[in-house]
Scaffold this active site. Structure first.
Site, PDB file in Angstrom:
ATOM      1  N   TRP A  50       0.886  -1.238   0.084  1.00 32.30           N
ATOM      2  CA  TRP A  50      -0.059   0.053   0.108  1.00 32.30           C
ATOM      3  C   TRP A  50       0.658   1.394   0.238  1.00 32.30           C
ATOM      4  O   TRP A  50       0.182   2.457  -0.288  1.00 32.30           O
ATOM      5  CB  TRP A  50      -0.807   0.152   1.114  1.00 32.30           C
ATOM      6  N   GLU A  96      12.015   1.783  -4.308  1.00 36.22           N
ATOM      7  CA  GLU A  96      11.644   3.291  -3.876  1.00 36.22           C
ATOM      8  C   GLU A  96      12.661   3.579  -2.659  1.00 36.22           C
ATOM      9  O   GLU A  96      13.115   4.340  -2.577  1.00 36.22           O
ATOM     10  CB  GLU A  96      10.245   3.450  -3.889  1.00 36.22           C
ATOM     11  N   SER A 154       3.121  -2.894 -12.114  1.00 37.56           N
ATOM     12  CA  SER A 154       2.002  -2.443 -12.745  1.00 37.56           C
ATOM     13  C   SER A 154       1.267  -3.717 -13.000  1.00 37.56           C
ATOM     14  O   SER A 154       0.455  -4.026 -14.162  1.00 37.56           O
ATOM     15  CB  SER A 154       2.122  -1.613 -14.050  1.00 37.56           C
ATOM     16  N   GLY A 200       1.474  -2.895  -6.271  1.00 33.31           N
ATOM     17  CA  GLY A 200       1.271  -1.254  -5.763  1.00 33.31           C
ATOM     18  C   GLY A 200      -0.066  -0.816  -5.840  1.00 33.31           C
ATOM     19  O   GLY A 200      -1.280  -1.432  -5.203  1.00 33.31           O
ATOM     20  N   GLY A 201      -0.304  -0.161  -6.896  1.00 36.22           N
ATOM     21  CA  GLY A 201      -1.460   0.491  -7.284  1.00 36.22           C
ATOM     22  C   GLY A 201      -2.896  -0.127  -7.195  1.00 36.22           C
ATOM     23  O   GLY A 201      -4.009   0.269  -6.583  1.00 36.22           O
TER      24      GLY A 201
HETATM   25  C1  PEP Z   1       5.390  -1.988  -6.093  1.00 40.66           C
HETATM   26  O1  PEP Z   1       5.447  -0.791  -5.545  1.00 40.66           O
HETATM   27  O2  PEP Z   1       5.955  -2.894  -5.483  1.00 40.66           O
HETATM   28  C2  PEP Z   1       4.495  -2.304  -7.215  1.00 40.66           C
HETATM   29  C3  PEP Z   1       4.806  -3.185  -8.217  1.00 40.66           C
HETATM   30  O3  PEP Z   1       3.915  -0.914  -7.726  1.00 40.66           O
HETATM   31  P1  PEP Z   1       2.771  -1.166  -8.813  1.00 40.66           P
HETATM   32  O4  PEP Z   1       2.029  -2.342  -9.063  1.00 40.66           O
HETATM   33  O5  PEP Z   1       2.009   0.207  -8.750  1.00 40.66           O
HETATM   34  O6  PEP Z   1       3.512  -0.769 -10.125  1.00 40.66           O
END
Ligand code: PEP
Length: 256
Positions: A10, A97, A213, A234-235
């Site tokens: 999250w 990150e 993603s 993530g998202g």
């Molecule tokens: C993540 O932060 O681990 C990630 C995969 O983010 P997203 O799914 O938004 O690309």
């Protein structure tokens, strides 16, 4: 047979009420552990609230980071004992990150991995190349180097207690997803590394997740790859229905 693990990161999103609402929704959807393992990693200040919402359900709790020492005088940090105390089973380590924005190095990720394993947490250790590195044809070397250094000094039983997440940095939060072939190439490479450094039995055991993603509409083809054992999301983990779509994709592949 490896189970799928779908873990939601999250990040620094949602407030307390929204975290609890999402956790409640997921706990209602998955009241008991099923074939697909499920985890959510909320912001640390909401771990306790989310723990209460998912307690006893099929949804396990994870943290997004930890410090390798402690408890003690480490202002602003959280240690493994605290994460265990609050009900965490998993901890994400070395997310790109944290590597790029907070200056985490492979050596730091390695210290944290050792500490998490010693405490009985399951680290989800992230590796992955940047766009420049991929375009320069360095993907294999970068990922191998992160594997060697972030996971240095672990014996076979420690290695069996962790999860690896391959997350190409250029695919995180960008909407650009690795093709199933691109993901599978790196995942197979990581599994070969496990077989070479340890043995094929161990290599067959370790879950290797893909992250970048992942959405309900691309999850099936990624998760169908032989060496993709789940997703770090993530998202799409911020809404119950999109996270559920990814879990459903995993569960459908698992039963077929
Ligand atoms: C993540 O932060 O681990 C990630 C995969 O983010 P997203 O799914 O938004 O690309």
């Amino acid at each position: 047979m490896r189970k799928y693990l779908i873990a939601g990161n999250w990040k620094m999103n949602l407030d307390r009420a929204a975290s609890v609402q999402l956790a409640d929704a997921l706990a209602a959807l998955y009241p008991a552990a099923g074939e697909t393992e499920i985890a959510v990693c909320p912001p640390s200040v909401y771990l306790d609230a989310v723990r209460q919402a998912v307690r006893g359900s099929g949804v396990k709790l994870g943290a997004q980071n930890m410090y390798h020492l402690g408890p003690g005088a480490f202002t602003g940090e959280l240690c493994s004992d605290m994460l265990l105390d609050i009900g965490c089973r998993y901890v994400i380590l070395g997310h790109s990150e944290r590597r790029s924005l907070m200056g985490e190095t492979d050596a730091m990720v390695n210290e944290k991995t050792h500490a998490a394993l010693a405490a009985g947490l399951i680290p989800i250790v992230c590796v992955g190349e940047s766009l420049e590195q991929r375009e320069a044809g360095q993907t294999g070397d970068v990922v191998r180097s992160q594997f060697e250094h972030s996971l240095a000094g672990l014996d076979e039983s420690q290695m069996a207690g962790l999860v690896i997440a391959y997350e190409p940095v250029w695919a995180i939060g960008t909407g650009k997803v690795a093709t199933p072939e691109q993901a599978e190439e790196v995942h197979a490479d990581l599994r070969n590394l496990l077989a070479t450094r340890y043995n094929s039995g161990l290599a067959e055991q370790v879950q290797i997740l893909y992250g970048g993603s992942v959405k309900s509409d691309n999850a099936s083809e990624l998760l169908s790859q032989a060496n993709v054992d789940g997703a770090l999301v993530g998202g799409a983990s911020l809404k119950a229905d999109s996270f559920q779509g990814i879990i459903q994709a995993a569960s459908q592949i698992a039963v077929n």
